[in-house]
Design an enzyme around this catalytic site. Structure first.
Site, PDB file in Angstrom:
ATOM      1  CG  ASP A   4       1.754   1.627  -9.647  1.00  0.00           C
ATOM      2  OD1 ASP A   4       2.665   0.938 -10.118  1.00  0.00           O
ATOM      3  OD2 ASP A   4       1.650   2.844  -9.810  1.00  0.00           O
ATOM      4  CE1 TYR A  62      -1.629   2.614  -0.914  1.00  0.00           C
ATOM      5  CE2 TYR A  62      -0.047   1.372   0.388  1.00  0.00           C
ATOM      6  CZ  TYR A  62      -1.351   1.625   0.006  1.00  0.00           C
ATOM      7  OH  TYR A  62      -2.377   0.877   0.549  1.00  0.00           O
ATOM      8  CG  PHE A 101      -3.735  -3.559  -0.677  1.00  0.00           C
ATOM      9  CD1 PHE A 101      -4.584  -2.577  -1.144  1.00  0.00           C
ATOM     10  CD2 PHE A 101      -3.681  -4.769  -1.358  1.00  0.00           C
ATOM     11  CE1 PHE A 101      -5.376  -2.792  -2.263  1.00  0.00           C
ATOM     12  CE2 PHE A 101      -4.462  -4.996  -2.481  1.00  0.00           C
ATOM     13  CZ  PHE A 101      -5.312  -3.999  -2.934  1.00  0.00           C
ATOM     14  CG  HIS A 156      -9.286  -1.804  -5.824  1.00  0.00           C
ATOM     15  ND1 HIS A 156      -9.038  -0.833  -4.872  1.00  0.00           N
ATOM     16  CD2 HIS A 156      -8.069  -2.302  -6.178  1.00  0.00           C
ATOM     17  CE1 HIS A 156      -7.741  -0.748  -4.677  1.00  0.00           C
ATOM     18  NE2 HIS A 156      -7.131  -1.639  -5.446  1.00  0.00           N
TER      19      HIS A 156
END
Length: 235
Positions: free
Chosen positions: A76, A78, A89, A202
């Site tokens: 998703d 930010y 990221f 993760h």
């Protein structure tokens, strides 16, 4: 309010992509699912929702399909103002590093000795990675401010699954880095005989140091480099 850091249009004609992605993107937005997604985005914008990032397809703009050598899957964008820049990221230059990205840089330094980029510019922006063939793809490409996963299940996943399949269908060997359960759920879309699939927890602080495969210490960057080097030399 700075409107340059948020979505202002629900017209995909305003979202540039590299020419090689154009047929796939056009097919998606011409489909029932694609049209429903655009209608949803238009309704949310008309209702005054603040949506990030300003360019949802930026990963497909900066990394043409023929240049892809590594795929890093996020989930998703930010959801904080000024953070999302359309690459998994990655955050805009000058934005404080999110914890997951801090751990990515930490593992990169541990594994390859690569120091973190200077702050504030580029800081946490991974635009240079994208320009070098790292497809930084979130599986959902928009989100509303302060509401993680608010656009999940609205149709973006159909497009991003198609992107993953397209890369998997490439004759060129590619490294897929699947960090966390969500990214690993896409493993079935990848031809594991042709491509290298690396999986770990993760990089989030909640899981980066935990079993079964801690992100810190996974060695993915060095493993990817060695695998690609071996194929380029014909070994």
């Amino acid at each position: 309010m700075n409107r340059q850091d948020q979505l202002s249009s629900s017209d995909p004609a305003d979202w540039p992509v590299a020419p090689g992605w154009r047929p796939l993107v056009d097919e998606f937005f011409g489909s029932i699912v694609g049209r429903k997604l655009l209608s949803f985005l238009r309704e949310r914008l008309d209702a005054g929702a603040v949506i990030f990032p300003p360019q949802p397809l930026r990963a497909l703009e900066l990394t043409p399909p023929e240049d892809v050598r590594v795929v890093i899957l996020g989930q998703d964008p930010y959801h904080g103002r000024g953070q999302a820049e359309g690459l998994a990221f990655s955050v805009a230059p000058g934005v404080a590093l999110p914890p997951s990205l801090r751990n990515i840089f930490k593992e990169l330094q541990r594994d390859l000795g690569t120091p973190p980029p200077p702050f504030p510019n580029p800081g946490g922006s991974l635009v240079k990675w994208a320009a070098r063939g790292v497809l930084l793809l979130n599986t959902c490409l928009t989100v509303e401010e302060g509401q993680p996963a608010s656009h999940s299940g609205r149709g973006w996943e159909v497009l991003t699954d198609a992107v993953i399949r397209h890369v998997s269908g490439s004759e060129k060997p590619v490294v897929f880095m699947l960090w966390g359960a969500h990214a690993q759920s896409k493993r079935a879309l990848i031809d594991i005989e042709r491509h290298k699939v690396l999986m770990s927890n993760h990089p989030s602080p909640l899981s980066a140091l935990r079993p079964p495969v801690p992100f810190i210490g996974c060695g993915h960057f060095g493993e990817a480099r060695a695998w690609r080097d071996a194929r380029q030399t014909g070994d």
